[in-house]
Motif scaffolding. Structure first.
Motif, PDB file in Angstrom:
ATOM      1  N   GLU A  13       0.862  -1.190   0.000  1.00 21.22           N
ATOM      2  CA  GLU A  13       0.000   0.000   0.000  1.00 21.22           C
ATOM      3  C   GLU A  13       0.894   1.235   0.000  1.00 21.22           C
ATOM      4  O   GLU A  13       1.755   1.394   0.876  1.00 21.22           O
ATOM      5  CB  GLU A  13      -0.916   0.005   1.224  1.00 21.22           C
ATOM      6  N   TYR A  14       0.680   2.062  -0.995  1.00 21.15           N
ATOM      7  CA  TYR A  14       1.451   3.319  -1.101  1.00 21.15           C
ATOM      8  C   TYR A  14       0.623   4.428  -0.439  1.00 21.15           C
ATOM      9  O   TYR A  14      -0.507   4.702  -0.858  1.00 21.15           O
ATOM     10  CB  TYR A  14       1.729   3.650  -2.559  1.00 21.15           C
ATOM     11  N   VAL A  15       1.220   5.075   0.569  1.00 19.50           N
ATOM     12  CA  VAL A  15       0.485   6.052   1.394  1.00 19.50           C
ATOM     13  C   VAL A  15       1.025   7.455   1.125  1.00 19.50           C
ATOM     14  O   VAL A  15       2.246   7.668   1.089  1.00 19.50           O
ATOM     15  CB  VAL A  15       0.622   5.726   2.900  1.00 19.50           C
ATOM     16  N   MET A  16       0.096   8.385   0.921  1.00 17.37           N
ATOM     17  CA  MET A  16       0.451   9.816   0.826  1.00 17.37           C
ATOM     18  C   MET A  16      -0.297  10.531   1.943  1.00 17.37           C
ATOM     19  O   MET A  16      -1.530  10.563   1.972  1.00 17.37           O
ATOM     20  CB  MET A  16       0.049  10.365  -0.557  1.00 17.37           C
ATOM     21  N   ARG A  17       0.486  11.093   2.888  1.00 16.15           N
ATOM     22  CA  ARG A  17      -0.099  11.742   4.073  1.00 16.15           C
ATOM     23  C   ARG A  17      -0.107  13.258   3.870  1.00 16.15           C
ATOM     24  O   ARG A  17       0.914  13.854   3.558  1.00 16.15           O
ATOM     25  CB  ARG A  17       0.719  11.379   5.317  1.00 16.15           C
ATOM     26  N   TYR A  18      -1.292  13.801   4.050  1.00 15.86           N
ATOM     27  CA  TYR A  18      -1.476  15.247   3.891  1.00 15.86           C
ATOM     28  C   TYR A  18      -1.859  15.836   5.251  1.00 15.86           C
ATOM     29  O   TYR A  18      -2.644  15.241   5.998  1.00 15.86           O
ATOM     30  CB  TYR A  18      -2.578  15.552   2.885  1.00 15.86           C
ATOM     31  N   ALA A  19      -1.289  16.992   5.519  1.00 20.43           N
ATOM     32  CA  ALA A  19      -1.666  17.755   6.749  1.00 20.43           C
ATOM     33  C   ALA A  19      -1.906  19.200   6.334  1.00 20.43           C
ATOM     34  O   ALA A  19      -1.030  19.846   5.748  1.00 20.43           O
ATOM     35  CB  ALA A  19      -0.580  17.665   7.791  1.00 20.43           C
ATOM     36  N   LYS A  20      -3.116  19.654   6.631  1.00 15.37           N
ATOM     37  CA  LYS A  20      -3.521  21.019   6.265  1.00 15.37           C
ATOM     38  C   LYS A  20      -3.348  21.268   4.764  1.00 15.37           C
ATOM     39  O   LYS A  20      -2.892  22.322   4.330  1.00 15.37           O
ATOM     40  CB  LYS A  20      -2.721  22.062   7.069  1.00 15.37           C
ATOM     41  N   GLY A  21      -3.643  20.224   3.938  1.00 12.86           N
ATOM     42  CA  GLY A  21      -3.610  20.358   2.474  1.00 12.86           C
ATOM     43  C   GLY A  21      -2.248  20.211   1.866  1.00 12.86           C
ATOM     44  O   GLY A  21      -2.097  20.371   0.649  1.00 12.86           O
ATOM     45  N   LYS A  22      -1.230  19.902   2.647  1.00 13.88           N
ATOM     46  CA  LYS A  22       0.121  19.746   2.110  1.00 13.88           C
ATOM     47  C   LYS A  22       0.596  18.299   2.297  1.00 13.88           C
ATOM     48  O   LYS A  22       0.333  17.674   3.323  1.00 13.88           O
ATOM     49  CB  LYS A  22       1.087  20.708   2.811  1.00 13.88           C
ATOM     50  N   LEU A  23       1.306  17.810   1.271  1.00 10.09           N
ATOM     51  CA  LEU A  23       1.883  16.464   1.337  1.00 10.09           C
ATOM     52  C   LEU A  23       3.123  16.517   2.209  1.00 10.09           C
ATOM     53  O   LEU A  23       4.093  17.205   1.899  1.00 10.09           O
ATOM     54  CB  LEU A  23       2.267  15.965  -0.070  1.00 10.09           C
ATOM     55  N   ILE A  24       3.050  15.785   3.306  1.00 10.67           N
ATOM     56  CA  ILE A  24       4.182  15.829   4.236  1.00 10.67           C
ATOM     57  C   ILE A  24       4.951  14.503   4.289  1.00 10.67           C
ATOM     58  O   ILE A  24       6.103  14.450   4.729  1.00 10.67           O
ATOM     59  CB  ILE A  24       3.719  16.202   5.656  1.00 10.67           C
ATOM     60  N   LYS A  25       4.323  13.413   3.809  1.00 14.06           N
ATOM     61  CA  LYS A  25       5.020  12.135   3.856  1.00 14.06           C
ATOM     62  C   LYS A  25       4.369  11.170   2.861  1.00 14.06           C
ATOM     63  O   LYS A  25       3.144  11.150   2.710  1.00 14.06           O
ATOM     64  CB  LYS A  25       4.966  11.545   5.275  1.00 14.06           C
ATOM     65  N   GLU A  26       5.179  10.394   2.199  1.00 15.93           N
ATOM     66  CA  GLU A  26       4.647   9.388   1.276  1.00 15.93           C
ATOM     67  C   GLU A  26       5.610   8.196   1.218  1.00 15.93           C
ATOM     68  O   GLU A  26       6.798   8.310   1.474  1.00 15.93           O
ATOM     69  CB  GLU A  26       4.463   9.975  -0.128  1.00 15.93           C
ATOM     70  N   GLY A  27       5.049   7.052   0.848  1.00 12.63           N
ATOM     71  CA  GLY A  27       5.858   5.833   0.738  1.00 12.63           C
ATOM     72  C   GLY A  27       5.011   4.593   0.921  1.00 12.63           C
ATOM     73  O   GLY A  27       3.820   4.659   1.250  1.00 12.63           O
ATOM     74  N   ALA A  28       5.618   3.433   0.693  1.00 11.04           N
ATOM     75  CA  ALA A  28       4.915   2.154   0.809  1.00 11.04           C
ATOM     76  C   ALA A  28       5.138   1.581   2.196  1.00 11.04           C
ATOM     77  O   ALA A  28       6.250   1.617   2.730  1.00 11.04           O
ATOM     78  CB  ALA A  28       5.400   1.173  -0.256  1.00 11.04           C
ATOM     79  N   GLY A  29       4.065   1.041   2.804  1.00 12.00           N
ATOM     80  CA  GLY A  29       4.154   0.367   4.097  1.00 12.00           C
ATOM     81  C   GLY A  29       4.519   1.292   5.236  1.00 12.00           C
ATOM     82  O   GLY A  29       5.265   0.881   6.142  1.00 12.00           O
TER      83      GLY A  29
END
Length: 337
Positions: A13-29
């Motif tokens: 699972e590839y995860v893209m984490r957004y906080a307050k509309g900004k991408l702050i972290k992404e990656g698999a697992g």
């Protein structure tokens, strides 16, 4: 507690984490602690997925067929598909917010159907039924070059056509046609096999005849050789007999010459003997008888001389008047005997 939570995702699972509309972290697992009120997540599955499909199409000779297969793909560019479809994740319920993740396989199946339709429309029924492998290879190439697939960031891994089936009536007709063709081929095979058997039998017969002819020829050659050998032997025998005959003739000639020589020698000896006897008789005839008797008495013993004397007395008996013999003389003559 106070809106902070911990969450953990799987490696596929590839995860893209957004906080307050900004991408702050992404990656698999990924696994991390987030603050719920200000955090949103996009989760894109990156593992391969197999999507089965089945649909009907029409061939170039207007026959309906059913195509059944499977397409395998994976999402290679997560950001592309995340920009076109909603993969937002509800972390409270652990599910997707929209149904876009469910609709994606159907979109791919629709693209596959369009590509398959283009290929099937160019084929007849018989060609389509027999083109599953070709159709799968063509489908993969077409999907790789498809612009919509590329825009979604999807990588097609493989495609397989499991079955291409006509409808029941057409299938029965094809089966009947194929069955007749098979029976015809079987009859042809029987005919060919019989012809092959007849041809093989003919070849065997020819080989047997050729073998017999070769054997007879060998027998004739052996017989000719034997006759020639007997002929040469007879010639040699005749030559030996002729030589023996010539030798015997020569021996007979020699014997004849020897006999003739012996006859001539005997004749010469006889003539010499006759001449000798004749000469002896001439001498004897010319000699007085008393002389001969005297010569004959030479070398005689006393008894022989007395016998000769008595013979003379007997010859002159007429002239003798009286003869007296003493007993002593007679006894001496008897003792001598």
């Amino acid at each position: 507690m106070f809106g902070f939570r911990f969450i953990k995702f799987q490696p596929n699972e590839y995860v893209m984490r957004y906080a307050k509309g900004k991408l702050i972290k992404e990656g698999a697992g990924l696994s991390f602690t987030y603050y719920g009120p200000t955090t949103s997540m996009v989760v894109v599955p990156v593992g391969s997925k197999e999507v089965p499909f089945i649909f009907e199409e029409i061939t170039s000779d207007f026959q309906s067929i059913t195509i059944q297969g499977e397409i395998s793909y994976r999402i290679a560019d997560q950001k592309k598909i995340a920009g076109l479809m909603n993969f937002g994740y509800n972390f409270k319920k652990s599910c997707y917010i929209s149904e876009d993740s469910i609709k994606l396989p159907q979109k791919i199946v629709n693209i596959v159907r369009v590509q398959t339709k283009r290929q099937i429309e160019k084929m007849s029924l018989r060609e389509a039924i027999q083109s599953s492998e070709v159709l799968a290879d063509t489908m993969v190439k077409a999907l790789v070059q498809n612009g919509e697939i590329e825009r979604f960031g999807i990588e097609v891994l493989s495609a397989a056509i499991l079955a291409i089936l006509p409808n029941k009536e057409t299938s029965r007709a094809l089966e009947a046609d194929a069955r007749e063709a098979i029976l015809k081929k079987a009859d042809e095979a029987i005919y060919v096999r019989r012809n092959a058997a007849i041809e093989q039998e003919r070849i065997i017969k020819e080989n047997e005849l050729s073998t017999e002819i070769a054997i007879e020829e060998k027998k004739m050659q052996i017989l000719d050789a034997q006759l020639e050998s007997e002929k040469l032997l007879q010639v040699k025998k005749n030559e030996l007999e002729e030589a023996q005959l010539q030798f015997e003739i020569a021996q007979e000639d020699k014997r004849k010459a020897l006999v003739n020589s012996e006859v001539e020698n005997a004749k010469i000896k006889a003539d010499a003997r006759i001449y000798e006897i004749a000469k002896s008789m001439e001498v004897i005839n010319s000699v007085d008888s008393s002389t001969i008797k005297a010569l004959a008495s030479v070398g005689m013993d006393s008894s022989q001389l007395i016998a000769v004397a008595f013979q003379e007395l007997a010859g002159n008996a007429a002239k003798i008047g009286e003869f007296n013999m003493s007993p002593e003389l007679l006894q001496g003559l008897m003792r001598s005997k």
